[in-house]
Design a protein around this motif. Structure first.
Motif, PDB file in Angstrom:
ATOM      1  N   ARG A 136       0.851  -1.190   0.000  1.00 55.65           N
ATOM      2  CA  ARG A 136       0.000   0.000   0.000  1.00 55.65           C
ATOM      3  C   ARG A 136       0.892   1.246   0.000  1.00 55.65           C
ATOM      4  N   ILE A 137       0.712   2.097  -1.007  1.00 57.57           N
ATOM      5  CA  ILE A 137       1.396   3.380  -1.080  1.00 57.57           C
ATOM      6  C   ILE A 137       0.364   4.465  -0.773  1.00 57.57           C
ATOM      7  N   ILE A 138       0.615   5.251   0.268  1.00 59.34           N
ATOM      8  CA  ILE A 138      -0.294   6.334   0.652  1.00 59.34           C
ATOM      9  C   ILE A 138       0.527   7.617   0.689  1.00 59.34           C
ATOM     10  N   THR A 139       0.273   8.510  -0.246  1.00 61.77           N
ATOM     11  CA  THR A 139       0.985   9.780  -0.300  1.00 61.77           C
ATOM     12  C   THR A 139       0.092  10.880   0.260  1.00 61.77           C
ATOM     13  N   ILE A 140       0.717  11.993   0.607  1.00 66.91           N
ATOM     14  CA  ILE A 140      -0.044  13.085   1.208  1.00 66.91           C
ATOM     15  C   ILE A 140      -0.030  14.297   0.271  1.00 66.91           C
ATOM     16  N   GLY A 141      -1.225  14.706  -0.121  1.00 66.64           N
ATOM     17  CA  GLY A 141      -1.383  15.880  -0.963  1.00 66.64           C
ATOM     18  C   GLY A 141      -1.839  17.078  -0.149  1.00 66.64           C
ATOM     19  N   SER A 142      -2.475  18.035  -0.822  1.00 65.39           N
ATOM     20  CA  SER A 142      -2.959  19.240  -0.163  1.00 65.39           C
ATOM     21  C   SER A 142      -3.985  19.926  -1.052  1.00 65.39           C
ATOM     22  N   PRO A 143      -4.957  20.622  -0.457  1.00 63.84           N
ATOM     23  CA  PRO A 143      -5.833  21.439  -1.288  1.00 63.84           C
ATOM     24  C   PRO A 143      -5.064  22.441  -2.143  1.00 63.84           C
ATOM     25  N   ALA A 228      -6.243  10.400  10.325  1.00 61.24           N
ATOM     26  CA  ALA A 228      -5.520   9.144  10.519  1.00 61.24           C
ATOM     27  C   ALA A 228      -6.353   7.912  10.167  1.00 61.24           C
ATOM     28  N   GLY A 229      -7.653   7.974  10.401  1.00 60.60           N
ATOM     29  CA  GLY A 229      -8.503   6.821  10.093  1.00 60.60           C
ATOM     30  C   GLY A 229      -8.493   6.473   8.617  1.00 60.60           C
ATOM     31  N   LEU A 230      -8.490   7.484   7.752  1.00 57.49           N
ATOM     32  CA  LEU A 230      -8.450   7.238   6.308  1.00 57.49           C
ATOM     33  C   LEU A 230      -7.126   6.613   5.902  1.00 57.49           C
ATOM     34  N   VAL A 231      -6.024   7.082   6.484  1.00 56.03           N
ATOM     35  CA  VAL A 231      -4.715   6.507   6.179  1.00 56.03           C
ATOM     36  C   VAL A 231      -4.694   5.028   6.544  1.00 56.03           C
ATOM     37  N   ALA A 232      -5.185   4.691   7.734  1.00 53.68           N
ATOM     38  CA  ALA A 232      -5.208   3.296   8.158  1.00 53.68           C
ATOM     39  C   ALA A 232      -6.129   2.458   7.273  1.00 53.68           C
ATOM     40  N   PHE A 233      -7.262   3.012   6.885  1.00 56.44           N
ATOM     41  CA  PHE A 233      -8.180   2.287   6.003  1.00 56.44           C
ATOM     42  C   PHE A 233      -7.522   1.966   4.662  1.00 56.44           C
ATOM     43  N   ALA A 235      -4.521   1.587   4.076  1.00 53.99           N
ATOM     44  CA  ALA A 235      -3.435   0.622   4.301  1.00 53.99           C
ATOM     45  C   ALA A 235      -3.954  -0.796   4.492  1.00 53.99           C
ATOM     46  N   SER A 236      -5.252  -0.956   4.660  1.00 48.31           N
ATOM     47  CA  SER A 236      -5.822  -2.250   5.016  1.00 48.31           C
ATOM     48  C   SER A 236      -6.211  -3.070   3.787  1.00 48.31           C
ATOM     49  N   ASP A 237      -6.512  -4.340   4.029  1.00 44.69           N
ATOM     50  CA  ASP A 237      -6.967  -5.220   2.955  1.00 44.69           C
ATOM     51  C   ASP A 237      -8.329  -4.788   2.415  1.00 44.69           C
ATOM     52  N   ALA A 238      -9.117  -4.075   3.224  1.00 40.57           N
ATOM     53  CA  ALA A 238     -10.433  -3.624   2.783  1.00 40.57           C
ATOM     54  C   ALA A 238     -10.350  -2.633   1.628  1.00 40.57           C
ATOM     55  N   ALA A 239      -9.164  -2.010   1.447  1.00 34.73           N
ATOM     56  CA  ALA A 239      -8.985  -1.014   0.389  1.00 34.73           C
ATOM     57  C   ALA A 239      -8.201  -1.576  -0.804  1.00 34.73           C
ATOM     58  N   ALA A 240      -8.198  -2.886  -0.961  1.00 34.36           N
ATOM     59  CA  ALA A 240      -7.394  -3.518  -2.012  1.00 34.36           C
ATOM     60  C   ALA A 240      -7.803  -3.096  -3.423  1.00 34.36           C
TER      61      ALA A 240
END
Length: 311
Positions: A136-143, A228-233, A235-240
């Motif tokens: 899982r790659i989770i990058t951080i953007g911005s408005p 933080a909840g979105l980041v963890a989600f 990262a999970s298998d539920a977001a495959a």
């Protein structure tokens, strides 16, 4: 403990948003590699996780170089035996209007945000692919990267570039089962503390009080823990099956940002020459021109900075 057995790297996780992401991943069962440029801050972040029974180690280094990216992956494998999740959060600000922005201001922000994301993702994907890990790659953007913001040429370029890279990576990583997404947080941070518009929200958070509803609902502005909840989600298998997306989160609001699409299309036989554009552009597109920058609703009177100072 839905991330139990997973191992995550979170860059720029000594404090603020990055620390909130690391703590949430650890709370969900993942072992975490903390990263910061200050060894004391890194150590405190690790302690905040291990004191609650989590597992964490630190890599103290500035993000940007391939050397640091390799160190992070090596630390995860050496300490915990594997890598499953990468969150690229590290960043710096050097805000100045265009004519005041130096080469050094521009290069530093681009190096940490954009190049740092690129080098860390490249090394993590190489590990995922070689070891058949559906990472899982989770990058951080911005408005700011989506809409622009006065005084942030460097930051806007970096954050918009991250979104462009993620859309490309989603294509390139699909066969390997690796996902890549952008989280666009709107939260109380060191940057928003200095903006008068958010003063009452930041003050409430500092006092440990509930943030006024206007900020959480109308603006989608909240705390680091709201992101933080979105980041963890992700990262999970539920977001495959979620990849290539830009997802905004803050306060009580969750948003799915669109990819750029044409808002109007017109054709002209033989193409559009100078005279054709002079004659037709305003009539065809004048009422469809796109706005720039974020547009906020007016603060209610009781939440304006002058109302707080009058008390």
């Amino acid at each position: 403990m839905d991330l139990k057995g997973k191992v995550a790297i979170v860059t720029g996780s000594g404090r603020g948003l990055g620390l909130a992401y690391a703590q949430e991943l650890a709370r969900r069962g993942a072992a975490v590699v903390i990263n910061d440029v200050d060894p004391a801050v890194s150590s405190e972040a690790v302690d905040s996780i291990t004191a609650k029974g989590g597992r964490a180690v630190a890599v103290t280094a500035a993000v940007g170089s391939t050397e640091t990216a390799k160190k992070l992956i090596e630390a995860a494998v050496e300490a915990f035996g594997r890598l499953d999740i990468l969150v690229t959060n590290a960043g710096v600000l050097r805000d100045k209007s265009l004519l005041k922005m130096t080469d050094e201001d521009f290069d530093l922000v681009i190096n940490v945000h954009l190049r740092g994301t690129f080098t860390c993702v490249r090394e993590a994907f190489a590990y995922f692919k070689e070891n058949n890990v559906p990472g899982r790659i989770i990058t951080i953007g911005s408005p700011t990267g989506q809409r622009g913001n006065f005084g942030q040429t460097n930051y806007a370029a970096a954050k918009a570039g991250i979104v462009g890279m993620v859309r490309t990576w989603a294509l390139e990583m699909k066969r390997a089962g690796v996902t890549a997404n952008v989280v666009i947080p709107v939260a109380a941070t060191a940057m928003t503390e200095t903006i008068p518009f958010f003063e009452r929200a930041v003050q409430a958070t500092a006092r440990g009080e509930a943030m006024p509803e206007f900020f959480r609902k109308e603006l989608g502005f909240g705390t680091a823990n709201d992101v933080a909840g979105l980041v963890a989600f992700l990262a999970s298998d539920a977001a495959a099956n979620i990849t290539g997306q830009a997802i905004g989160v803050g306060g009580d609001r969750l948003q799915l940002w669109s990819h750029p699409e044409a808002v109007a299309t017109e054709y002209h036989e033989g193409g559009w020459g100078y005279e054709d554009l002079q004659a037709s552009f305003q009539n065809l597109f004048g009422d469809k021109l796109q706005s720039v920058g974020e547009e906020f609703p007016e603060l209610p009177p009781e939440l304006r900075p002058e109302a707080a100072s009058a008390k």
